[in-house]
Every structure is written in C-alpha cells, then in structure tokens.
Design an enzyme around this catalytic site. Sequence first.
Site: not given
Length: 168
Positions: A126, A143
Amino acid sequence: MERYTRRSALALGLGGTALLAGCGSKFINYDGPQVTRVEIQKGNRAMFLLHNEQVLEAYQVQLGFTAAGPKQFEGDGRTPEGRYHIDRRNPNSAFYLSVGIDYPNAEDRAYAASMGKKPGGDIFIHGWGDKRRQRSADWTAGCVAVTNREMKLVYAMVQNGTPVDIFA
C-alpha cells in the site's frame, strides 16, 4: 450574444475543471509488459516488479515495525516471507491504494495453530496515506509500503493472481 458567451464560458470552465480532476485521479492506465512476479527483498528494503526476469520498476519500501524474521502470529508486526499472490484490490484504502497479499497460506495457518495462536492477516502492498513518512523507518503492522505516487503505478501494473515472493 451575451447569453451565448456566458454559456460558452461556463462550459469551458466546467470542462477545464473536469480535465484538472482527471489529472489528479489516483487511477492510471498501464499498457506495458505484464508484471509476471513481484519480488520483495526485506533485507534490502526493495521491491521489484518483474516481467519474467526483466525489472520493470524498482522501489524502496518500508516494512512491518518488527522487520526481523517472518510473520508468524497476529500482532507480531512482521512482514511475511515466502510465496504469496495478489488476491484483492482496495481503491478506498486508508493508505491511498492497496493490493492484498494472500497471507496466511495453509502452512502459515498450520504453524500458528500448532503454537496455539492466530496467524494474523490483512497484509497489503500500500501507499503512505495522508501522513508524510521517512523512507528509512519501518512503520507498518506487517505490510509493504511505498509512496502514494509509486503506489499509483503499482496498482495499475499488478493484477490479481500475480505471484509475490518475499525474501528475508
């Protein structure tokens, strides 16, 4: 004649606004070579978008706030290691745009269960979202993060089903 001039000016103004809005869109089209694999090297804090063995794009990344070792349990702050796949897309991500990684796989779930714990989940590649960040600091909960500008291109280039290899 004055009425026609005002309409023309209004139409030009609205058209210009629409054009500018299109320039600011976070969605772009990509028509280059297909990304056949994403490779993430945790030790180098690098991510490569590859077409076969050709590097199409390379990015510096930030990882989970506990970068050492593979993700094993919910809340450990680590980024997974192993082979995964892109399995979903989030155009409304709190972190600008995101593409999901299919962690945990069967092996990850089995290991966590053998330890009496949950494996966690919701692992994404992301953007940075609304906050300004330093490239040198790991900050995610597991992430892989790139800048919003970079994520715009990643989102356009990487399709669901693309393999993601994450190395220590």
